[in-house]
Motif scaffolding. Structure first.
Motif, mmCIF file in Angstrom:
data_model
loop_
_atom_site.group_PDB
_atom_site.id
_atom_site.type_symbol
_atom_site.label_atom_id
_atom_site.label_comp_id
_atom_site.label_asym_id
_atom_site.label_seq_id
_atom_site.Cartn_x
_atom_site.Cartn_y
_atom_site.Cartn_z
ATOM 1 N N ALA A 158 1.353 -3.096 6.688
ATOM 2 C CA ALA A 158 2.515 -2.969 7.562
ATOM 3 C C ALA A 158 3.261 -1.644 7.455
ATOM 4 N N ASN A 159 3.483 -1.167 6.248
ATOM 5 C CA ASN A 159 4.274 0.058 6.069
ATOM 6 C C ASN A 159 3.420 1.250 5.661
ATOM 7 N N CYS A 160 2.139 1.195 5.987
ATOM 8 C CA CYS A 160 1.207 2.250 5.598
ATOM 9 C C CYS A 160 0.761 3.032 6.831
ATOM 10 N N ALA A 161 0.974 4.328 6.801
ATOM 11 C CA ALA A 161 0.538 5.206 7.896
ATOM 12 C C ALA A 161 -0.550 6.136 7.367
ATOM 13 N N ILE A 162 -1.480 6.481 8.245
ATOM 14 C CA ILE A 162 -2.599 7.340 7.854
ATOM 15 C C ILE A 162 -2.575 8.611 8.684
ATOM 16 N N VAL A 163 -2.780 9.727 8.005
ATOM 17 C CA VAL A 163 -2.925 11.021 8.669
ATOM 18 C C VAL A 163 -4.313 11.532 8.354
ATOM 19 N N MET A 164 -5.073 11.823 9.393
ATOM 20 C CA MET A 164 -6.386 12.428 9.200
ATOM 21 C C MET A 164 -6.145 13.896 8.886
ATOM 22 N N LEU A 165 -6.624 14.334 7.734
ATOM 23 C CA LEU A 165 -6.479 15.720 7.292
ATOM 24 C C LEU A 165 -7.889 16.261 7.118
ATOM 25 N N SER A 166 -8.328 17.027 8.099
ATOM 26 C CA SER A 166 -9.737 17.394 8.145
ATOM 27 C C SER A 166 -9.945 18.847 8.543
ATOM 28 N N PHE A 181 0.841 -1.187 0.000
ATOM 29 C CA PHE A 181 0.000 0.000 0.000
ATOM 30 C C PHE A 181 0.884 1.248 0.000
ATOM 31 N N PRO A 182 0.287 2.404 -0.287
ATOM 32 C CA PRO A 182 1.046 3.656 -0.142
ATOM 33 C C PRO A 182 1.613 3.759 1.282
ATOM 34 N N GLU A 183 2.804 4.316 1.389
ATOM 35 C CA GLU A 183 3.391 4.458 2.729
ATOM 36 C C GLU A 183 2.656 5.494 3.568
ATOM 37 N N LEU A 184 1.966 6.410 2.899
ATOM 38 C CA LEU A 184 1.280 7.483 3.613
ATOM 39 C C LEU A 184 -0.039 7.787 2.923
ATOM 40 N N ILE A 185 -1.097 7.864 3.731
ATOM 41 C CA ILE A 185 -2.417 8.235 3.231
ATOM 42 C C ILE A 185 -2.897 9.445 4.025
ATOM 43 N N PHE A 186 -3.243 10.503 3.311
ATOM 44 C CA PHE A 186 -3.908 11.653 3.928
ATOM 45 C C PHE A 186 -5.400 11.451 3.707
ATOM 46 N N LEU A 187 -6.148 11.364 4.802
ATOM 47 C CA LEU A 187 -7.548 10.971 4.750
ATOM 48 C C LEU A 187 -8.456 12.032 5.359
ATOM 49 N N ASP A 188 -9.429 12.477 4.572
ATOM 50 C CA ASP A 188 -10.448 13.404 5.074
ATOM 51 C C ASP A 188 -11.439 12.617 5.925
ATOM 52 N N ILE A 189 -12.125 13.303 6.821
ATOM 53 C CA ILE A 189 -13.140 12.639 7.651
ATOM 54 C C ILE A 189 -14.519 12.793 7.041
ATOM 55 N N LYS A 190 -14.927 14.015 6.807
ATOM 56 C CA LYS A 190 -16.290 14.304 6.352
ATOM 57 C C LYS A 190 -16.408 14.128 4.845
ATOM 58 N N GLN A 223 -4.990 2.428 15.363
ATOM 59 C CA GLN A 223 -3.564 2.086 15.354
ATOM 60 C C GLN A 223 -2.822 2.540 14.108
ATOM 61 N N HIS A 224 -3.539 2.782 13.010
ATOM 62 C CA HIS A 224 -2.862 3.181 11.778
ATOM 63 C C HIS A 224 -2.751 4.694 11.623
ATOM 64 N N VAL A 225 -3.487 5.437 12.429
ATOM 65 C CA VAL A 225 -3.470 6.897 12.334
ATOM 66 C C VAL A 225 -2.298 7.434 13.152
ATOM 67 N N ILE A 226 -1.396 8.145 12.471
ATOM 68 C CA ILE A 226 -0.214 8.667 13.166
ATOM 69 C C ILE A 226 -0.353 10.141 13.538
ATOM 70 N N ASP A 227 -1.326 10.833 12.933
ATOM 71 C CA ASP A 227 -1.503 12.250 13.252
ATOM 72 C C ASP A 227 -2.869 12.720 12.780
ATOM 73 N N TYR A 228 -3.283 13.838 13.339
ATOM 74 C CA TYR A 228 -4.552 14.484 12.987
ATOM 75 C C TYR A 228 -4.228 15.941 12.701
ATOM 76 N N LEU A 229 -4.419 16.348 11.459
ATOM 77 C CA LEU A 229 -4.072 17.710 11.057
ATOM 78 C C LEU A 229 -5.294 18.439 10.523
#
Length: 132
Positions: A83-91, A52-61, A106-112
């Protein structure tokens, strides 16, 4: 640190455009994949034969399936794919409930908060480096 792939998941095309420009300008990924819904992003991940992508920026709404629905479905993928995929909530949400729910995944490393900028991207990269 250069990533193989970053995925942006947001139903707002302007937010995706801004995030893509910021990530391209910093030259931190070989590929930037943009998806306009959680369902579209999950379908894309299901087709990935490799990691998977190493990083996913994910919207909530988002309509139909929100970011938390995505996280629930994401959790069902095999451990080796995630395993090597981290998610950042970008909302744009400043809801304490959203922040707490994101921090419990567990996969969300930050909330921005939107929009993504160079400083926020640098912060995320620092977190990824510390995780390795």
């Amino acid at each position: 640190m250069k990533l193989k792939e970053i995925m942006l998941v947001d139903d707002n095309s302007i937010d995706n455009y801004v995030s893509k420009i910021v990530t391209e300008k910093e030259n931190i990924a070989e590929t930037i994949t943009v998806k306009s819904s959680a369902i579209e992003a999950l379908e894309y991940l299901k087709t990935k034969a490799d990691n998977f992508p190493e990083l996913i920026f994910l919207d909530i709404k988002m309509p139909i399936m929100d970011g938390f629905g995505f996280l629930l479905e994401f959790s069902k993928f095999t451990v080796d794919k995630k395993a090597n995929c981290a998610i950042v909530m970008l909302s744009s949400s400043i809801s304490n409930e959203d922040m707490e729910a994101a921090s419990n995944d567990q996969h969300v490393i930050d909330y921005l908060s939107k929009p993504l900028n160079k400083d926020k991207l640098t912060k995320v990269l620092d977190i990824l480096i510390q995780k390795k």
